[in-house]
Design an enzyme around this catalytic site. Structure first.
Site, mmCIF file in Angstrom:
data_model
loop_
_atom_site.group_PDB
_atom_site.id
_atom_site.type_symbol
_atom_site.label_atom_id
_atom_site.label_comp_id
_atom_site.label_asym_id
_atom_site.label_seq_id
_atom_site.Cartn_x
_atom_site.Cartn_y
_atom_site.Cartn_z
ATOM 1 N N HIS A 53 -5.776 -9.139 12.454
ATOM 2 C CA HIS A 53 -6.775 -9.215 11.377
ATOM 3 C C HIS A 53 -6.187 -9.937 10.168
ATOM 4 O O HIS A 53 -6.814 -10.841 9.591
ATOM 5 C CB HIS A 53 -7.190 -7.785 11.003
ATOM 6 C CG HIS A 53 -7.959 -7.686 9.724
ATOM 7 N ND1 HIS A 53 -9.313 -7.911 9.641
ATOM 8 C CD2 HIS A 53 -7.558 -7.399 8.465
ATOM 9 C CE1 HIS A 53 -9.708 -7.757 8.388
ATOM 10 N NE2 HIS A 53 -8.659 -7.454 7.650
ATOM 11 N N GLU A 54 -4.965 -9.548 9.779
ATOM 12 C CA GLU A 54 -4.357 -10.155 8.582
ATOM 13 C C GLU A 54 -4.094 -11.646 8.803
ATOM 14 O O GLU A 54 -4.286 -12.457 7.904
ATOM 15 C CB GLU A 54 -3.067 -9.407 8.217
ATOM 16 C CG GLU A 54 -3.308 -8.010 7.662
ATOM 17 C CD GLU A 54 -4.135 -7.990 6.371
ATOM 18 O OE1 GLU A 54 -3.862 -8.785 5.472
ATOM 19 O OE2 GLU A 54 -5.081 -7.169 6.281
ATOM 20 N N LYS B 154 -7.730 -13.467 9.103
ATOM 21 C CA LYS B 154 -8.527 -13.486 7.873
ATOM 22 C C LYS B 154 -7.794 -14.209 6.739
ATOM 23 O O LYS B 154 -8.403 -14.970 5.999
ATOM 24 C CB LYS B 154 -8.868 -12.057 7.448
ATOM 25 C CG LYS B 154 -9.769 -11.998 6.226
ATOM 26 C CD LYS B 154 -10.157 -10.561 5.875
ATOM 27 C CE LYS B 154 -10.950 -10.521 4.572
ATOM 28 N NZ LYS B 154 -11.170 -9.150 4.111
ATOM 29 N N HIS B 155 -6.488 -13.939 6.604
ATOM 30 C CA HIS B 155 -5.747 -14.475 5.451
ATOM 31 C C HIS B 155 -4.724 -15.550 5.832
ATOM 32 O O HIS B 155 -4.650 -16.600 5.200
ATOM 33 C CB HIS B 155 -5.004 -13.338 4.730
ATOM 34 C CG HIS B 155 -5.881 -12.194 4.354
ATOM 35 N ND1 HIS B 155 -6.807 -12.268 3.351
ATOM 36 C CD2 HIS B 155 -5.999 -10.931 4.867
ATOM 37 C CE1 HIS B 155 -7.444 -11.106 3.238
ATOM 38 N NE2 HIS B 155 -6.983 -10.286 4.161
ATOM 39 N N HIS C 261 0.329 -4.424 2.938
ATOM 40 C CA HIS C 261 -1.054 -4.557 3.439
ATOM 41 C C HIS C 261 -1.261 -5.997 3.896
ATOM 42 O O HIS C 261 -1.721 -6.240 4.988
ATOM 43 C CB HIS C 261 -2.054 -4.171 2.342
ATOM 44 C CG HIS C 261 -3.487 -4.245 2.771
ATOM 45 N ND1 HIS C 261 -4.506 -3.656 2.099
ATOM 46 C CD2 HIS C 261 -4.086 -4.875 3.828
ATOM 47 C CE1 HIS C 261 -5.664 -3.886 2.710
ATOM 48 N NE2 HIS C 261 -5.430 -4.637 3.765
ATOM 49 N N GLN D 69 0.828 -1.203 0.000
ATOM 50 C CA GLN D 69 0.000 0.000 0.000
ATOM 51 C C GLN D 69 0.863 1.254 0.000
ATOM 52 O O GLN D 69 1.958 1.271 0.559
ATOM 53 C CB GLN D 69 -1.030 0.015 1.121
ATOM 54 C CG GLN D 69 -0.549 -0.312 2.509
ATOM 55 C CD GLN D 69 -1.717 -0.491 3.487
ATOM 56 O OE1 GLN D 69 -2.884 -0.289 3.147
ATOM 57 N NE2 GLN D 69 -1.422 -0.872 4.709
ATOM 58 N N PHE E 141 -4.204 -4.771 13.555
ATOM 59 C CA PHE E 141 -4.084 -4.947 12.102
ATOM 60 C C PHE E 141 -3.440 -6.307 11.805
ATOM 61 O O PHE E 141 -3.908 -7.068 10.952
ATOM 62 C CB PHE E 141 -3.248 -3.782 11.567
ATOM 63 C CG PHE E 141 -2.907 -3.848 10.100
ATOM 64 C CD1 PHE E 141 -3.881 -4.144 9.151
ATOM 65 C CD2 PHE E 141 -1.618 -3.582 9.658
ATOM 66 C CE1 PHE E 141 -3.563 -4.179 7.784
ATOM 67 C CE2 PHE E 141 -1.294 -3.612 8.310
ATOM 68 C CZ PHE E 141 -2.262 -3.915 7.368
HETATM 69 O O1 U2P Z 1 -9.815 -5.165 -1.983
HETATM 70 C C1 U2P Z 1 -10.559 -4.868 -0.845
HETATM 71 C C2 U2P Z 1 -10.243 -5.853 0.281
HETATM 72 O O2 U2P Z 1 -10.553 -7.181 -0.094
HETATM 73 C C3 U2P Z 1 -9.646 -8.075 0.513
HETATM 74 N N1 U2P Z 1 -8.922 -8.823 -0.560
HETATM 75 C C4 U2P Z 1 -8.706 -8.274 -1.774
HETATM 76 C C5 U2P Z 1 -8.050 -8.984 -2.765
HETATM 77 C C6 U2P Z 1 -7.598 -10.294 -2.495
HETATM 78 O O3 U2P Z 1 -6.975 -10.961 -3.333
HETATM 79 N N2 U2P Z 1 -7.818 -10.807 -1.240
HETATM 80 C C7 U2P Z 1 -8.471 -10.095 -0.270
HETATM 81 O O4 U2P Z 1 -8.650 -10.587 0.838
HETATM 82 C C8 U2P Z 1 -8.700 -7.235 1.365
HETATM 83 O O5 U2P Z 1 -9.274 -7.223 2.682
HETATM 84 P P1 U2P Z 1 -8.488 -6.904 4.053
HETATM 85 O O6 U2P Z 1 -7.304 -7.779 4.164
HETATM 86 O O7 U2P Z 1 -8.097 -5.462 3.960
HETATM 87 O O8 U2P Z 1 -9.509 -7.144 5.100
HETATM 88 C C9 U2P Z 1 -8.779 -5.899 0.657
HETATM 89 O O9 U2P Z 1 -8.415 -4.810 1.427
#
Ligand code: U2P
Length: 283
Positions: free
Chosen positions: A144-145, A148-149, A87, A56, A141
């Site tokens: 969250h990352e 979620k991911h 990000h 970002q 933050f």
């Molecule tokens: O693009 C807006 C939000 O969607 C989530 N995102 C986007 C693209 C991708 O490949 N995977 C994904 O998760 C992101 O969410 P955040 O991690 O911010 O919650 C991104 O900000």
């Protein structure tokens, strides 16, 4: 008959196992970090196909800063980041969707305490807000990352430490900041790309600089005509590859043909002190 009762027994065991997983929160979940805290359970959530590393641009994000707190890197005055920051490292599917919130287990910041210097510098929060965690609460933050991911990156990662450490290393190895700011491709002036609140640059030149450096097509996301994020994608073994949303990047709906790379002017000292609520106030 024997095989029938065997199948029945297996079925009973399967039902018991699924019930156990569901009660203990081990089933994968998809969905969003809903404000209403409803989590959709999706038992068919499958392994991801590739990674997207999202960079970002703080100049764009920090323009929206209205108040400050200690955890917000936009509020570091002259030490606010002037490089693209991380990000997230996101698992994605080839069809353009992605898994999220895969397993239930709490984020433990202690596990990444030895990485704090690198995280604060390259992966800081650019906001005072506390994003939702996957299971209804609010957190950091990084929490969250990870929730979620990061938790959907199995079988590549199984723990916070390796997920955050590897992300820092991949970011440093494929750092878009020097690639863009040392480039003069299509820039229209001999000084190359410079963060500026007045200049606009051809999006194609920025994309070409990244293509030349990493031999892949990135994905670019803009906000109000400014570069917001640049995403670089990787196979699961971290060899670079095109992002799914990268086809003909110059016609992407979110970015105009000419984009800006805003320079962030930190809130002045007095405004910052006056507007500086404690972290607790902004939760
Ligand atoms: O693009 C807006 C939000 O969607 C989530 N995102 C986007 C693209 C991708 O490949 N995977 C994904 O998760 C992101 O969410 P955040 O991690 O911010 O919650 C991104 O900000």
């Amino acid at each position: 008959m024997a095989s029938f009762s065997c199948r029945r027994a297996l079925l009973v065991l399967e039902v018991l196992f699924v019930t156990f997983l569901s009660v203990s929160g081990f089933l994968p979940e998809t969905g969003r970090l809903a404000g209403d805290d409803i989590i959709e359970v999706n038992r068919s959530q499958r392994e991801f196909d590739y990674f997207a590393l999202s960079f970002q641009w703080p100049g764009t994000y920090c323009r929206g800063t209205r108040h400050c707190c200690s955890k917000n890197a936009c509020c570091r005055g002259s030490n606010a980041p002037t490089h693209f920051t991380i990000h997230g490292l996101w698992p994605d599917y080839n069809d353009g969707s992605w898994p999220s919130c895969c397993y239930r287990s709490d984020f433990n910041e202690k596990e990444i305490s030895t990485l704090m210097d690198g995280l604060e510098k390259y992966w800081p929060s650019l906001s005072c807000g506390s994003p939702s965690s996957c299971h209804g609460g609010k957190g950091s933050f990084w929490g969250h990352e990870w929730e979620k991911h990061g938790k959907c990156t199995s079988p590549v990662f199984h723990d916070e430490y390796n997920y955050f450490l590897t992300t820092l290393n991949i970011y440093l190895k494929h750092n878009v900041t020097p690639v863009i700011f040392s480039s003069t491709i299509d820039v229209g002036c001999p000084f190359g790309y410079v963060a500026s609140n007045s200049d606009k640059y051809p999006l194609g030149g920025i994309v070409t600089a990244i293509q030349n450096a990493f031999h892949i097509n990135p994905e670019v996301v803009c906000k109000k005509g400014a570069i917001d994020e640049i995403r670089i994608c990787f196979y699961r073994d971290f060899k670079p590859r095109d992002c799914v949303g990268s086809k003909d990047v110059t016609s992407k709906k979110s970015c105009p043909k000419y984009v800006s790379l805003p320079e962030y002017t930190p809130l002045d000292g007095e405004a910052m002190v006056l507007k500086m609520p404690s972290d607790r106030d902004v939760l």
